[in-house]
Design a protein around this motif. Structure first.
Motif, short mmCIF file in Angstrom:
data_model
loop_
_atom_site.label_atom_id
_atom_site.label_comp_id
_atom_site.label_asym_id
_atom_site.label_seq_id
_atom_site.Cartn_x
_atom_site.Cartn_y
_atom_site.Cartn_z
N HIS A 119 14.33 -9.03 11.85
CA HIS A 119 12.89 -8.18 11.54
C HIS A 119 13.12 -6.94 10.77
O HIS A 119 12.39 -6.58 9.63
N ARG A 120 13.98 -6.10 11.07
CA ARG A 120 14.23 -4.96 10.18
C ARG A 120 14.79 -4.94 8.77
O ARG A 120 14.12 -4.38 8.04
N PHE A 121 15.60 -6.01 8.91
CA PHE A 121 15.95 -6.47 7.25
C PHE A 121 14.77 -7.07 6.69
O PHE A 121 14.51 -6.60 5.45
N GLU A 122 13.89 -7.72 7.26
CA GLU A 122 12.78 -8.28 6.47
C GLU A 122 11.79 -7.05 6.32
O GLU A 122 11.11 -7.00 5.13
N LEU A 123 11.69 -6.03 6.98
CA LEU A 123 10.63 -5.18 6.49
C LEU A 123 11.31 -4.03 5.57
O LEU A 123 10.58 -3.95 4.51
N LEU A 124 12.74 -3.95 5.39
CA LEU A 124 13.30 -3.44 4.03
C LEU A 124 12.98 -3.79 2.88
O LEU A 124 12.84 -3.60 1.94
N LYS A 125 13.37 -5.57 3.02
CA LYS A 125 13.18 -6.42 2.02
C LYS A 125 11.68 -6.04 1.44
O LYS A 125 11.56 -6.02 0.23
N GLN A 126 10.51 -6.22 2.25
CA GLN A 126 9.24 -6.16 1.81
C GLN A 126 9.06 -4.57 1.12
O GLN A 126 8.34 -4.68 0.34
N LEU A 127 9.68 -3.64 1.64
CA LEU A 127 9.45 -2.50 0.98
C LEU A 127 10.20 -2.31 -0.19
O LEU A 127 9.63 -1.76 -1.34
N GLN A 128 11.19 -2.89 -0.58
CA GLN A 128 12.02 -3.23 -1.85
C GLN A 128 11.05 -3.77 -3.05
O GLN A 128 10.77 -3.73 -4.08
N GLU A 129 10.48 -5.07 -2.31
CA GLU A 129 9.88 -5.88 -3.28
C GLU A 129 8.61 -4.85 -3.82
O GLU A 129 8.09 -5.06 -4.94
N VAL A 161 7.17 -3.66 -7.46
CA VAL A 161 5.81 -3.95 -8.06
C VAL A 161 5.20 -2.46 -8.39
O VAL A 161 4.56 -2.17 -9.48
N LEU A 162 5.26 -1.31 -7.49
CA LEU A 162 4.76 0.04 -7.76
C LEU A 162 5.28 0.53 -9.02
O LEU A 162 4.48 1.29 -9.92
N TRP A 219 -3.62 -0.73 -4.13
CA TRP A 219 -3.54 -1.74 -3.00
C TRP A 219 -2.13 -1.58 -2.52
O TRP A 219 -1.82 -1.64 -1.53
N TYR A 220 -1.17 -1.69 -3.66
CA TYR A 220 0.29 -1.89 -3.30
C TYR A 220 0.86 -0.54 -2.52
O TYR A 220 1.62 -0.53 -1.66
N ALA A 221 0.05 0.82 -2.99
CA ALA A 221 0.58 1.83 -2.39
C ALA A 221 -0.04 1.81 -1.07
O ALA A 221 0.79 2.32 -0.02
N GLN A 222 -1.07 1.34 -0.73
CA GLN A 222 -1.56 1.30 0.90
C GLN A 222 -0.53 0.54 1.57
O GLN A 222 -0.16 0.64 2.81
N GLU A 223 -0.35 -0.80 0.90
CA GLU A 223 0.36 -1.72 1.36
C GLU A 223 1.85 -1.02 1.84
O GLU A 223 2.35 -1.34 2.92
N ILE A 239 3.82 -0.99 5.70
CA ILE A 239 5.20 -1.33 5.90
C ILE A 239 6.21 -0.17 6.38
O ILE A 239 6.58 -0.46 7.30
N ALA A 240 5.87 0.85 5.53
CA ALA A 240 6.94 1.95 5.93
C ALA A 240 6.42 2.55 7.16
O ALA A 240 7.16 2.80 8.05
N ALA A 241 5.27 2.69 7.74
CA ALA A 241 4.72 3.10 9.01
C ALA A 241 5.24 2.14 10.02
O ALA A 241 5.72 2.82 11.01
N SER A 242 5.30 0.88 9.92
CA SER A 242 5.49 -0.23 10.60
C SER A 242 7.08 -0.02 11.08
O SER A 242 7.58 0.06 12.35
N TYR A 243 7.86 0.16 9.98
CA TYR A 243 9.24 0.22 10.16
C TYR A 243 9.70 1.63 10.90
O TYR A 243 10.70 1.40 11.72
N GLU A 244 9.11 2.59 10.30
CA GLU A 244 9.39 3.77 11.10
C GLU A 244 9.18 4.06 12.52
O GLU A 244 9.74 4.71 13.20
N GLN A 245 7.84 3.32 13.00
CA GLN A 245 7.55 3.27 14.34
C GLN A 245 8.50 2.61 14.99
O GLN A 245 8.93 2.93 16.29
N GLN A 246 8.92 1.53 14.59
CA GLN A 246 9.89 0.66 15.41
C GLN A 246 11.33 1.25 15.17
O GLN A 246 12.43 1.20 16.37
#
Length: 84
Positions: free
Chosen positions: A5-15, A19-20, A42-46, A50-57
């Motif tokens: 899950h941690r790796f997936e969140l980091l991958k999503q952030l890179q993607e 785009v940004l 929209w991508y800035a909010q996304e 994602i970053a908030a979710s990662y940092e919380q966990q």
């Protein structure tokens, strides 16, 4: 499972970061393109979500006051992104 899950969140952030960057470059040459601006926002909010979710966990992604920290201090906790 937590590592995956941690790796997936980091991958999503890179993607999303990719785009940004591309949208930012496009908007440099097409500042009046409302569709591109809406996509960028929209991508800035996304990214923030994602970053908030990662940092919380898992703890802060960045230092210099751009990320909140928690007790015990999360700076030294790994794995670091390049260790995954």
């Amino acid at each position: 499972m937590e590592h995956k899950h941690r790796f997936e969140l980091l991958k999503q952030l890179q993607e999303v970061d990719f785009v940004l960057i591309e949208l930012n470059l496009f908007l440099d040459t097409h500042p009046g393109d409302m569709n591109a601006l809406q996509q960028f926002n929209w991508y800035a909010q996304e990214r923030a979500r994602i970053a908030a979710s990662y940092e919380q966990q898992y703890g802060p992604l960045t230092n210099f006051g751009h990320s909140l920290n928690q007790y015990p201090c999360g700076w030294d906790e790994g794995p670091w992104p390049w260790e995954i």
